[in-house]
Scaffold this motif. Structure first.
Motif: not given
Length: 322
Positions: A291-301
């Motif tokens: 695991r190396f991150g998570h998904i956000d509602a805010e667009p972009g990386l």
């Protein structure tokens, strides 16, 4: 004695009765193959083309090239959670070299047999060395892993150890030096990738979105983010790093990990509450996942390194810009 087109097909690509998988109602040797999925299943289909000088070096061992030609297609099935059924081969050759064909077909069909995937047809022609494969798999109706299922709060995962294939490529290019042991290990990853079919099957009903890493981790993650309409936060220090990779300078490590490509690992998302199920699926498949991150509602990386923002200077591979 020179080989003609039909001699070539018969000698190297027609399997004797009882050898290799047999799923097609009508297989190799007719104008069309006829194949039927199991009841309640859909057909998953993918095509890849490999061109000499663009996707592989002219010096590559033919057996390894045969392996990789099918592996990159099986990797697409893995990303969809599909079980391989069969494939077609379109082979363009500058000449009908029996020694080369012997090695190529051996590597190709060995991997096909390992995944119970039948060669059901194709075409041969003369021209610059080009290999086109279309692979078919089956997946329960409505059960395919797609790129559009990532949701805010879902965790980001990757299988294996991305970055090693690019290390080998840069060693071939002369931009970096590797020890003999590291070069051989990374060369194996570049020339003989292992399609994560078992992991894809185990992740059905667990992962929310998936893609195979072929053009670089960030670039391929971008496809999931766009299709899902979400953003993501990535923690670079949590990405897996092989011993070969850690012997390189820190900046090069990130280059290989984030934009290396040719890994054919699975990049996927899953709900946080499915964390234990992801680990169980990986154990079942015999493949490490991180695991190396998570998904956000805010667009972009958003890239973080030890909690500090990191500017995104990486781009993915593009066939018409590379």
């Amino acid at each position: 004695m020179s080989l003609g087109e039909f001699d070539l097909i018969s000698r190297f690509f027609m399997r004797p009765e009882g050898q290799g998988p047999r799923r097609a109602q009508v297989g190799n040797g007719d104008d069309c193959a006829v194949i039927a999925p199991a009841p309640g299943h859909h057909i998953a289909l993918s095509t890849d083309t490999l061109v000499e000088g663009r996707h592989f070096l002219s010096t590559v061992d033919p057996a390894r090239l045969g392996h990789k030609s099918l592996a990159v297609n099986l990797s697409d099935l893995a990303a969809a959670g599909a079980r391989p059924l069969g494939f077609t081969l379109a082979l363009t050759l500058p000449r009908a070299d029996a020694t080369w064909l012997e090695g190529f077909s051996k590597g190709l069909l060995a991997l096909a047999d390992a995944h119970d995937c039948e060669l059901i047809g194709g075409d041969t022609t003369a021209g610059p060395l080009t290999i086109g494969i279309t692979v078919l798999g089956e997946v329960p109706a409505g059960g395919a892993l797609l790129r559009n299922g990532a949701r805010p709060g879902h965790e980001l995962w990757v299988s294996g150890q991305p970055g090693e294939a690019r290390l080998a490529l840069e060693a071939f290019r002369g931009t970096l030096s590797l020890s003999t042991e590291d070069f051989q290990a990374t060369r194996d990853r570049m020339e003989c990738p292992a399609p994560r079919v078992a992991l894809g099957l185990a992740l059905r009903g667990v992962a929310s979105a998936a893609i195979d890493v072929s053009d670089g981790l960030l670039g391929d993650l971008g496809h999931i983010l766009r299709r899902s309409g979400v953003g993501a936060t990535l923690h670079t220090e949590q990405l897996p790093r092989s011993a070969c990779l850690t012997r390189q300078p820190a900046a090069q490590q990130l280059d290989m990990l984030l934009a290396g490509g040719d890994d054919y690992e699975l990049l996927f998302t899953a709900p946080a509450e499915a964390h234990a199920q992801v680990l169980a699926a990986a154990q079942q498949a015999g493949v490490a996942v991180h695991r190396f991150g998570h998904i956000d509602a805010e667009p972009g990386l958003r890239l973080l390194d030890q909690g500090q923002p990191l500017a995104n200077r990486w781009t993915s591979f593009d066939h018409f810009r590379a």
